[in-house]
Design a protein around this motif. Structure first.
Motif, short mmCIF file in Angstrom:
data_model
loop_
_atom_site.label_atom_id
_atom_site.label_comp_id
_atom_site.label_asym_id
_atom_site.label_seq_id
_atom_site.Cartn_x
_atom_site.Cartn_y
_atom_site.Cartn_z
N ASP A 92 0.81 -1.22 0.00
CA ASP A 92 0.00 0.00 0.00
C ASP A 92 0.84 1.26 0.00
O ASP A 92 0.30 2.37 -0.12
N ARG A 93 2.18 1.12 0.09
CA ARG A 93 3.03 2.31 0.15
C ARG A 93 4.00 2.39 -1.01
O ARG A 93 4.30 3.46 -1.50
N GLY A 94 4.55 1.25 -1.43
CA GLY A 94 5.58 1.28 -2.45
C GLY A 94 6.87 1.86 -1.89
O GLY A 94 6.99 2.12 -0.69
N PRO A 95 7.87 2.06 -2.75
CA PRO A 95 9.13 2.66 -2.29
C PRO A 95 8.87 4.03 -1.65
O PRO A 95 8.06 4.81 -2.15
N HIS A 96 9.57 4.31 -0.55
CA HIS A 96 9.32 5.58 0.16
C HIS A 96 10.52 5.95 1.01
O HIS A 96 11.29 5.08 1.45
N TRP A 97 10.65 7.23 1.26
CA TRP A 97 11.65 7.73 2.20
C TRP A 97 11.07 7.68 3.61
O TRP A 97 9.93 8.11 3.83
N MET A 98 11.86 7.16 4.55
CA MET A 98 11.45 7.04 5.94
C MET A 98 12.23 8.04 6.79
O MET A 98 13.46 8.10 6.71
N THR A 99 11.50 8.81 7.61
CA THR A 99 12.15 9.72 8.55
C THR A 99 12.26 9.05 9.92
O THR A 99 11.29 8.48 10.42
N TYR A 100 13.44 9.13 10.50
CA TYR A 100 13.68 8.65 11.86
C TYR A 100 13.71 9.85 12.80
O TYR A 100 14.46 10.81 12.55
N PHE A 101 12.92 9.80 13.87
CA PHE A 101 12.92 10.84 14.89
C PHE A 101 13.52 10.30 16.18
O PHE A 101 13.18 9.20 16.61
N GLU A 102 14.40 11.10 16.78
CA GLU A 102 15.01 10.71 18.05
C GLU A 102 13.97 10.77 19.17
O GLU A 102 13.13 11.67 19.21
N VAL A 103 14.02 9.78 20.07
CA VAL A 103 13.20 9.79 21.28
C VAL A 103 14.08 9.38 22.46
O VAL A 103 15.13 8.76 22.29
N ALA A 104 13.64 9.74 23.66
CA ALA A 104 14.39 9.38 24.86
C ALA A 104 14.13 7.93 25.26
O ALA A 104 14.98 7.30 25.90
N ASP A 105 12.94 7.40 24.89
CA ASP A 105 12.55 6.05 25.31
C ASP A 105 11.63 5.49 24.23
O ASP A 105 10.47 5.89 24.13
N THR A 106 12.16 4.57 23.41
CA THR A 106 11.39 4.05 22.28
C THR A 106 10.11 3.36 22.75
O THR A 106 9.03 3.58 22.18
N ASP A 107 10.20 2.52 23.76
CA ASP A 107 9.02 1.79 24.22
C ASP A 107 7.96 2.74 24.77
O ASP A 107 6.76 2.60 24.46
N GLY A 108 8.39 3.72 25.54
CA GLY A 108 7.45 4.68 26.08
C GLY A 108 6.82 5.53 24.99
O GLY A 108 5.61 5.81 25.02
N ALA A 109 7.63 5.94 24.00
CA ALA A 109 7.11 6.76 22.91
C ALA A 109 6.13 5.97 22.05
O ALA A 109 5.10 6.50 21.60
N ALA A 110 6.41 4.68 21.82
CA ALA A 110 5.50 3.85 21.03
C ALA A 110 4.15 3.71 21.74
O ALA A 110 3.09 3.79 21.11
N ALA A 111 4.18 3.52 23.04
CA ALA A 111 2.93 3.45 23.81
C ALA A 111 2.19 4.77 23.74
O ALA A 111 0.95 4.80 23.64
N ARG A 112 2.92 5.86 23.77
CA ARG A 112 2.32 7.20 23.69
C ARG A 112 1.64 7.42 22.35
O ARG A 112 0.57 8.03 22.27
#
Length: 261
Positions: A199-219
């Motif tokens: 559903d997306r095809g080739p695409h550029w992905m942006t990575y954003f810095e977080v202090a806590d990946t698990d906490g940010a994913a839950a957020r």
């Protein structure tokens, strides 16, 4: 760690922006997730705001016209000293220019293009606006990666347009190239073959810095978004792939090299 507001070497990722249907609700999502504050930006393409951390610009958010039904996705902008010449080079090398080049007020000149595989990216010729002014702290873009089917063909396109030097991982089951400018890594190409989302095809992905990946994913989930790939250990740190409430996909990373803030 801050990144000085200097003109980037052409080809360097210098800005990310997202154009959505509901600008105010999207602002609320990212303000809650990343602590962003907002100021008005150039509105040549419709309502647009710039996101700030500690008073420094880190990303842009805009609103789609009501009659436009384009995919909602983060766009990586690559620096150029001459947007018109780069647009011509993109076309000559088999890419497509969909928007521009056009002036964004006094900020600079831009175009929206796609590579031969269909992945969309922007080019930015800086004037008053040099791009992202803060790096390596939570809430800032920290990396940009092209997710594509295979890297060998598309790498030649980006090398021809921007002059990258490419360093490939020598592996039978891992298709990955790092793009370098002036001897330093600036972006990467990741070939995932049939694992590419249909559903997306080739695409550029942006990575954003977080202090806590698990906490940010839950957020993200608490705020109405979705986790597409659960937190896991990657080569650069602990990562998770998520989507905001409108479906814009991005990756959050707690980098091994992130500095405490």
């Amino acid at each position: 760690m801050t990144e000085a507001a200097v003109r980037r070497t052409p080809g360097t990722p210098c800005w990310v922006s997202l154009i959505v249907h509901g600008l105010s609700t999207t602002q609320n999502f990212y303000a809650e997730l990343f602590g962003w504050e907002f100021v008005p930006g150039p509105d040549q393409l419709g309502p647009y705001v710039r996101a700030l951390i500690d008073g420094k610009v880190v990303a842009g958010l805009g609103q789609l016209p009501p009659d436009r039904h384009l995919p909602v996705a983060w766009t990586t902008y690559l620096a150029t000293d001459d947007a018109d010449l780069t647009a011509e080079t993109i076309r000559f090398c088999g890419g497509t220019v969909a928007v521009g080049p056009l002036d964004a007020g006094e900020a600079g000149r831009l175009a929206i293009a796609s590579d031969p595989s269909g992945a969309v990216f922007g080019i930015w010729q800086a004037a008053e606006h040099l791009g992202t002014a803060l790096a390596h702290v939570p809430g800032t873009p920290v990396w940009n990666e092209l997710v594509t089917r295979e890297t060998s063909t598309v790498a030649k396109f980006y090398q021809a347009v921007f002059g990258y030097e490419a360093e490939a991982v020598v592996s039978a089951d891992f298709d990955y190239q790092t793009l370098h400018l002036d001897g330093r890594p600036v972006a990467s190409l990741h070939g995932v073959g049939h694992a590419l989302p249909r559903d997306r095809g080739p695409h550029w992905m942006t990575y954003f810095e977080v202090a806590d990946t698990d906490g940010a994913a839950a957020r993200v989930v608490d705020l109405g978004g979705h986790v597409l790939q659960a937190p896991r250990e990657g080569s650069s740190g602990r990562v998770a792939t998520v989507a905001d409430p409108e479906g814009a996909v991005f990756t959050i990373v707690q980098s091994h090299r992130a500095e405490p803030t």
